[in-house]
Write a protein that holds these residues in place. Structure first.
Motif, PDB file in Angstrom:
ATOM      1  N   ASP A 175     -72.271  51.147  96.173  1.00  0.00           N
ATOM      2  CA  ASP A 175     -72.674  50.085  95.434  1.00  0.00           C
ATOM      3  C   ASP A 175     -72.304  50.226  93.977  1.00  0.00           C
ATOM      4  N   THR A 176     -72.194  49.228  93.389  1.00  0.00           N
ATOM      5  CA  THR A 176     -71.533  49.235  91.826  1.00  0.00           C
ATOM      6  C   THR A 176     -71.909  47.865  91.397  1.00  0.00           C
ATOM      7  N   THR A 177     -71.648  47.874  90.093  1.00  0.00           N
ATOM      8  CA  THR A 177     -71.584  46.637  89.290  1.00  0.00           C
ATOM      9  C   THR A 177     -70.338  46.456  88.623  1.00  0.00           C
ATOM     10  N   THR A 181     -72.116  41.866  88.093  1.00  0.00           N
ATOM     11  CA  THR A 181     -72.350  41.293  89.189  1.00  0.00           C
ATOM     12  C   THR A 181     -72.499  42.667  90.408  1.00  0.00           C
ATOM     13  N   PRO A 182     -73.676  42.568  90.904  1.00  0.00           N
ATOM     14  CA  PRO A 182     -73.971  43.682  91.867  1.00  0.00           C
ATOM     15  C   PRO A 182     -72.716  43.628  93.081  1.00  0.00           C
ATOM     16  N   TYR A 183     -72.026  44.619  93.656  1.00  0.00           N
ATOM     17  CA  TYR A 183     -71.199  44.740  94.579  1.00  0.00           C
ATOM     18  C   TYR A 183     -71.349  45.894  95.652  1.00  0.00           C
ATOM     19  N   GLN A 184     -71.006  45.612  96.865  1.00  0.00           N
ATOM     20  CA  GLN A 184     -70.888  46.534  97.581  1.00  0.00           C
ATOM     21  C   GLN A 184     -69.373  46.812  97.982  1.00  0.00           C
ATOM     22  N   ASN A 208     -70.058  40.594  97.397  1.00  0.00           N
ATOM     23  CA  ASN A 208     -70.878  39.996  96.380  1.00  0.00           C
ATOM     24  C   ASN A 208     -72.417  40.077  96.637  1.00  0.00           C
TER      25      ASN A 208
END
Length: 580
Positions: A175-177, A181-184, A208
Motif C-alpha cells: 500500500d502506498t499514497t 490518494t491511497p493505493y494498493q 484506488n
C-alpha cells in the motif's frame, strides 16, 4: 362444621390437582413452542451464515480475479519476453482492456521492461482517470488510454524495485499514497536470472482504495444479494477494521444481535496464499462481513409470534389458576360466612337472652310483691327500662344491617341537631349501668358547638353503640370521657375509655360487620362500630379510632356543621327516593 371442613379439604385437593395439570399443560406447551422457536431461529441463523459465506466467496474470487486472469495470463509471458520489445507495448492493450471491462476495482495497469529503458507505461480508463493522470496523453486505443509519461511512474517503480530486492518474489504487493490518494499496488515480476536479482519485466495494476471503499464493495454487494439472500430475508453489511460501515444493503444487522454471522477477510486484491505480503505498517488490516436475519423477515416474525403465543399461553394458564384460586376463595369465604353466621346467631341469642332474662326476673319480683319499698321498686323499674332500651338497641342494630344497601336509613328531611343534647340524652340512658359498674364519667360538650344537619335517632344509635362498646370492654380503669370541639367546618366528638386499647393489627378491621377482636370476651354481635361508622359516613362525616396500648381507645367522630349543607340534604333525599 365437620362436613364443611371436609368440603374445604376436598376442594383444596381438587384445586391442587387442577393446578398440577395446568402446570403440566403449560410446561408442555412452553417446551413445544420454545423448541419450534429454536428451530425457526436456527433456520434464520443458517440463512445468515449461508449469505455471509456466499458473499465472502464471491468477494474473494472477484478480488483475486485480476491477479488470476491477467497477471498470470500466458499472454503476458508472450509479449514480456518478446525480443526486441515493442515500444510502446501495444500487445498488452487487449489484455488490459478486457480486464478493465470485466472488473471495476483496477483503476489502472502499468508495464515496465528493463530493455526499454523508459518509465513504466500506464493504461487506464477514459471515463475514470487517476487523480494524478496528465490532462493530455498519447494515442488512444478505446477504451484504454496509454500514458507513457505518468508523473508517478518513477516513484512507483522505485518502490517495486526496493520491495523486490529485499524479497525476491514473483509478486509484490504493498500500500502506498500517490499524490494524496491511497493505493494498493499489485505487480508480477519477471527476472533476468534464476536467482531473482535483476528485474526484467514488471506488470501490475493499481487499486484506488478510497474509490473501492466507497463504490466497489457496495456495488458488488448489490449485484450478489438479490440471488443469494432469499427474498431479502438476510441483511448483509461490510465493516472496516475500525468498525465503520463500508457497504450494506440498507439494513445494519448490528453487532448485538444473537443471530449475526461474522466473516473476516483482509482487504487485499490478490490471493494472499500466492503472495506473502506484509503491509508497510507491519499490521494487517482485517475487515468483516456481517449477516443477520432482517427484523421484518418471515422467520423472525415467526419467532416473534412464538413469543406472543407463549405470552398468551402463560396468560391462559394464569387465568385458569386465578379462577381456581377465586373458587377456593369463594369456598373459604362461604365457610367463613357460615362460621360467622353461627357465631352471630349464638352471640345474638346470648345478647337477647340476657336482657330478656333480666327483665323477666325483675318483673316477676315486682309482680310477686316481694319489694315493698317504693325507692327499691323505682330502681327495679329503671333497671327494667334500661334493659328494655338495651334490647331495643340490639333490634335496631339487626334491622340496620338487614337491609340490602348495608346502610342505616337516615330520616328525611334532615334537621339541625345539637350534639350536646344527643350526648346528654345518651348518657342518661346509660346512667344506671354506668353508676352500677362504678364508671368515672366526664362530658365536656359545650352547648355553643355549631349545629349539624342530621337524623337525631340515627345519631343517638351511633353514640349508643360507641358508649356500649366502651362500657363492655372496660377491664382495668372504668373511665368514660366525652369531649366536643370544632374547627369551624366540622364538629368533632371524642369518646375515650380505659379498656386497655385495641391490638394494632385489629384497628383496621373493628369497623367491619361481625368482627370481634381476640380480647373481646363473651357477648356482643360485632355490629356496633360498623353501624356507627356507617351512620357517620351517611351524615357526610368520618369515624376514626386512635389507640394507646394498655391505656385505652379513643373514637373520634367528625361531622360537618349545618352551614351550607342544604345541597347535601337535597342530594341525600334524592338518593333515598331512588332507593325506594
Amino acid at each position: 362444621m365437620t362436613s364443611e371442613n371436609g368440603l374445604l379439604k376436598r376442594s383444596l385437593l381438587r384445586a391442587a390437582a387442577a393446578c398440577v395439570l395446568i402446570a403440566l399443560l403449560a410446561w408442555g406447551g412452553f417446551v413445544a413452542v420454545r423448541e419450534w422457536q429454536r428451530n425457526v431461529l436456527l433456520l434464520a441463523n443458517r440463512q445468515a451464515e449461508d449469505s455471509a459465506d456466499r458473499f465472502l466467496m464471491v468477494l474473494t474470487r472477484d478480488m483475486q480475479a485480476v491477479q488470476r486472469s491477467v497477471l498470470v495470463s500466458p499472454a503476458l509471458d508472450v509479449f514480456a519476453t518478446a525480443q526486441p520489445p515493442s515500444d510502446p507495448p501495444y500487445e498488452a492493450v487487449n489484455l488490459v482492456a478486457g480486464a478493465l471491462t470485466r472488473y471495476s476495482y483496477p483503476e489502472s495497469f502499468f508495464l515496465w521492461q528493463h530493455a526499454s529503458s523508459s518509465p513504466p507505461t500506464f493504461f487506464y480508463r477514459e471515463e475514470r482517470r487517476p487523480p494524478w493522470a496528465r490532462a493530455s496523453v498519447g494515442p488512444r486505443r478505446f477504451p484504454v488510454i496509454i500514458d507513457e509519461q505518468a508523473t508517478v511512474g518513477e516513484r512507483m517503480l522505485d518502490l517495486i524495485v526496493r520491495d523486490a530486492a529485499t524479497r525476491g518474489r514473483p509478486f509484490v504487493v504493498f500500500d502506498t499514497t500517490l499524490d494524496g490518494t491511497p493505493y494498493q499496488v499489485v505487480a508480477r515480476l519477471l527476472y533476468q536470472d534464476p536467482l531473482r536479482q535483476n528485474i526484467e519485466t514488471a506488470f501490475g495494476f493499481l487499486v484506488n482504495l478510497a474509490w473501492a471503499k466507497q463504490h466497489y464493495f457496495a456495488g458488488l454487494l448489490q449485484q450478489t444479494l438479490p440471488g443469494d439472500n432469499g427474498r431479502g430475508s438476510v441483511a448483509v453489511s461490510v465493516y472496516d477494521e475500525q468498525g465503520r460501515t463500508v457497504a450494506d444493503d440498507g439494513v445494519h444487522p448490528g453487532t448485538s444481535s444473537t443471530y449475526v454471522s461474522t466473516r473476516a477477510f483482509p482487504p487485499l486484491f490478490f490471493n494472499p496464499l500466492l503472495v506473502a505480503a506484509e503491509p508497510s505498517s507491519g499490521k494487517r488490516r482485517i475487515w468483516t462481513i456481517q449477516a443477520a436475519p432482517r427484523q421484518d423477515s418471515s422467520l423472525i416474525e415467526a419467532a416473534g409470534a412464538a413469543n406472543r403465543m407463549l405470552i398468551l399461553q402463560i396468560l391462559a394458564a394464569a387465568m385458569l389458576a386465578a379462577g381456581i384460586i377465586l373458587s377456593l376463595h369463594a369456598v373459604y369465604a362461604s365457610q367463613r360466612l357460615s362460621e360467622l353466621r353461627s357465631d352471630f346467631v349464638a352471640s345474638v341469642t346470648h345478647e337477647f337472652k340476657t336482657p330478656i332474662a333480666t327483665i323477666r326476673a325483675a318483673g316477676e319480683t315486682l309482680a310477686a310483691g316481694r319489694i315493698q319499698d317504693a325507692a327499691a321498686q323505682q330502681d327495679y323499674a329503671r333497671f327494667i327500662v334500661g334493659e328494655g332500651r338495651r334490647l331495643t338497641r340490639l333490634v335496631d342494630n339487626l334491622l340496620a344491617f338487614s337491609r340490602v344497601t348495608e346502610s342505616v336509613e337516615i330520616r328525611q328531611p334532615l334537621e339541625p341537631v345539637a350534639l350536646s343534647d344527643i350526648v346528654t340524652q345518651t348518657l342518661e340512658r346509660f346512667s344506671i349501668q354506668l353508676t352500677g359498674d362504678g364508671f368515672q364519667v366526664g362530658a365536656s360538650v359545650p352547648e355553643t358547638l355549631p349545629l349539624i344537619l342530621g337524623d337525631p335517632t340515627a345519631l343517638s344509635l351511633m353514640l349508643e353503640n360507641i358508649i356500649d362498646n366502651a362500657v363492655r370492654h372496660s377491664r382495668k380503669e372504668r373511665r368514660l370521657m366525652i369531649r366536643g370541639t370544632t374547627d369551624g367546618r366540622s364538629v368533632h366528638l371524642e369518646i375515650s375509655d380505659g379498656g386497655g386499647g385495641i391490638p394494632e393489627d385489629e384497628l383496621e378491621h373493628v369497623t367491619k360487620k361481625f368482627f370481634r377482636g381476640r380480647h373481646a370476651g363473651h357477648g356482643g354481635t360485632g355490629l356496633g362500630l360498623a353501624i356507627a361508622s356507617r351512620i357517620a359516613a351517611n351524615h357526610g362525616g368520618t369515624l376514626r379510632i386512635t389507640n394507646q396500648a394498655d391505656v385505652g381507645t379513643t373514637v373520634i367522630i367528625s361531622l360537618p356543621v349545618a352551614k351550607g349543607l342544604d345541597t347535601i340534604a337535597a342530594q341525600q333525599l334524592a338518593e333515598a327516593e331512588r332507593r325506594r
